[in-house]
Design a protein around this motif. Structure first.
Motif, PDB file in Angstrom:
ATOM      1  N   ALA A 186       0.827  -1.133  -0.085  1.00 20.15           N
ATOM      2  CA  ALA A 186      -0.135   0.149   0.003  1.00 20.15           C
ATOM      3  C   ALA A 186       0.595   1.274  -0.136  1.00 20.15           C
ATOM      4  CB  ALA A 186      -0.809   0.128   1.267  1.00 20.15           C
ATOM      5  N   ASN A 187       0.316   2.154  -0.317  1.00 25.52           N
ATOM      6  CA  ASN A 187       0.817   3.795  -0.335  1.00 25.52           C
ATOM      7  C   ASN A 187       0.199   4.527   0.374  1.00 25.52           C
ATOM      8  OD1 ASN A 187       2.863   5.395  -1.065  1.00 25.52           O
ATOM      9  ND2 ASN A 187       2.058   5.890  -3.136  1.00 25.52           N
ATOM     10  N   VAL A 188       0.535   5.148   1.509  1.00 23.35           N
ATOM     11  CA  VAL A 188      -0.290   6.147   2.357  1.00 23.35           C
ATOM     12  C   VAL A 188       0.238   7.486   1.908  1.00 23.35           C
ATOM     13  CG1 VAL A 188      -0.352   6.928   4.742  1.00 23.35           C
ATOM     14  CG2 VAL A 188       0.253   4.599   4.103  1.00 23.35           C
ATOM     15  N   ASN A 189      -0.774   8.272   1.741  1.00 21.66           N
ATOM     16  CA  ASN A 189      -0.870   9.824   1.244  1.00 21.66           C
ATOM     17  C   ASN A 189      -1.418  10.543   2.324  1.00 21.66           C
ATOM     18  OD1 ASN A 189      -0.353  11.901  -0.036  1.00 21.66           O
ATOM     19  ND2 ASN A 189      -2.304  11.766  -1.411  1.00 21.66           N
ATOM     20  N   VAL A 190      -0.666  11.368   3.062  1.00 16.25           N
ATOM     21  CA  VAL A 190      -1.030  12.329   4.260  1.00 16.25           C
ATOM     22  C   VAL A 190      -0.777  13.776   3.600  1.00 16.25           C
ATOM     23  CG1 VAL A 190      -0.861  12.882   6.460  1.00 16.25           C
ATOM     24  CG2 VAL A 190      -0.425  10.575   5.907  1.00 16.25           C
ATOM     25  N   ILE A 191      -1.890  14.564   3.692  1.00 14.48           N
ATOM     26  CA  ILE A 191      -1.808  15.852   3.219  1.00 14.48           C
ATOM     27  C   ILE A 191      -1.795  16.713   4.510  1.00 14.48           C
ATOM     28  CG2 ILE A 191      -3.258  17.579   2.268  1.00 14.48           C
ATOM     29  CD1 ILE A 191      -4.507  15.288   0.567  1.00 14.48           C
ATOM     30  N   GLY A 192      -0.884  17.656   4.508  1.00 15.37           N
ATOM     31  CA  GLY A 192      -0.841  18.771   5.455  1.00 15.37           C
ATOM     32  C   GLY A 192       0.400  18.859   6.267  1.00 15.37           C
ATOM     33  N   ASP A 193       1.114  17.664   6.385  1.00 13.25           N
ATOM     34  CA  ASP A 193       2.145  17.650   7.598  1.00 13.25           C
ATOM     35  C   ASP A 193       3.430  17.029   6.699  1.00 13.25           C
ATOM     36  OD1 ASP A 193       4.332  17.377   9.623  1.00 13.25           O
ATOM     37  OD2 ASP A 193       2.544  16.849  10.946  1.00 13.25           O
ATOM     38  N   SER A 194       4.393  17.845   6.488  1.00 12.16           N
ATOM     39  CA  SER A 194       5.804  17.438   5.756  1.00 12.16           C
ATOM     40  C   SER A 194       6.807  16.850   6.633  1.00 12.16           C
ATOM     41  CB  SER A 194       6.539  18.419   5.159  1.00 12.16           C
ATOM     42  OG  SER A 194       6.802  19.365   5.840  1.00 12.16           O
ATOM     43  N   THR A 195       6.403  16.787   8.042  1.00  7.52           N
ATOM     44  CA  THR A 195       7.309  15.834   8.890  1.00  7.52           C
ATOM     45  C   THR A 195       6.552  14.526   9.674  1.00  7.52           C
ATOM     46  OG1 THR A 195       6.515  17.370  10.941  1.00  7.52           O
ATOM     47  CG2 THR A 195       8.375  18.270   9.658  1.00  7.52           C
ATOM     48  N   LEU A 196       6.575  13.789   8.711  1.00  8.39           N
ATOM     49  CA  LEU A 196       5.776  12.535   8.939  1.00  8.39           C
ATOM     50  C   LEU A 196       6.717  11.379   9.447  1.00  8.39           C
ATOM     51  CD1 LEU A 196       2.712  12.464   6.655  1.00  8.39           C
ATOM     52  CD2 LEU A 196       2.896  13.080   9.060  1.00  8.39           C
ATOM     53  N   SER A 197       6.474  10.434  10.439  1.00  9.70           N
ATOM     54  CA  SER A 197       7.078   9.123  10.497  1.00  9.70           C
ATOM     55  C   SER A 197       6.072   8.308  10.833  1.00  9.70           C
ATOM     56  CB  SER A 197       7.967   9.231  11.705  1.00  9.70           C
ATOM     57  OG  SER A 197       7.371   9.589  12.871  1.00  9.70           O
ATOM     58  N   TYR A 198       6.508   6.823  10.057  1.00  7.09           N
ATOM     59  CA  TYR A 198       5.508   5.931  10.089  1.00  7.09           C
ATOM     60  C   TYR A 198       6.069   4.634  10.759  1.00  7.09           C
ATOM     61  CZ  TYR A 198       3.906   8.395   6.040  1.00  7.09           C
ATOM     62  OH  TYR A 198       3.184   9.577   5.255  1.00  7.09           O
ATOM     63  N   SER A 199       5.148   3.882  11.236  1.00  9.89           N
ATOM     64  CA  SER A 199       5.732   2.331  11.923  1.00  9.89           C
ATOM     65  C   SER A 199       4.314   1.666  11.924  1.00  9.89           C
ATOM     66  CB  SER A 199       6.020   2.747  13.323  1.00  9.89           C
ATOM     67  OG  SER A 199       5.272   3.110  14.201  1.00  9.89           O
ATOM     68  N   ILE A 200       4.702   0.336  11.696  1.00 14.28           N
ATOM     69  CA  ILE A 200       3.761  -0.787  11.688  1.00 14.28           C
ATOM     70  C   ILE A 200       3.747  -1.543  12.998  1.00 14.28           C
ATOM     71  CG2 ILE A 200       2.728  -2.752  10.400  1.00 14.28           C
ATOM     72  CD1 ILE A 200       4.269  -1.545   8.045  1.00 14.28           C
TER      73      ILE A 200
END
Length: 83
Positions: A12-26
């Motif tokens: 999958a490809n996650v697309n978050v709008i509005g914040d450019s300082t994101l980090s992800y974990s599962i």
């Protein structure tokens, strides 16, 4: 997704709008079978085996500048047949 998916295959490809300082974990049982990069691309991290586990109920944690959001998602494996 089929159990024969190669390591590094896109799930999958996650697309978050509005914040450019994101980090992800599962998070979740067997979450190490998948990885997520800094761009929000969830990929297969290990060889998947339908007989060992065919449904993954996981959570994607998205951390932004001001908050953290947990997004549940499910990956269902299909049996891989060779005819």
């Amino acid at each position: 997704m089929h159990e024969g998916a190669e390591v590094d295959s896109l799930v999958a490809n996650v697309n978050v709008i509005g914040d450019s300082t994101l980090s992800y974990s599962i998070k979740g049982a067997n979450s190490s079978d998948f990885s997520v990069d800094n761009n929000g691309k969830i990929k297969v991290a290990k060889t998947l085996d339908y007989n060992s586990k065919n449904i993954y109920d996981l959570t994607l944690e998205v951390k932004g500048r001001n908050d953290t959001v947990d997004v549940p998602f499910t990956v269902i494996l299909n049996r891989y047949f060779i005819y």
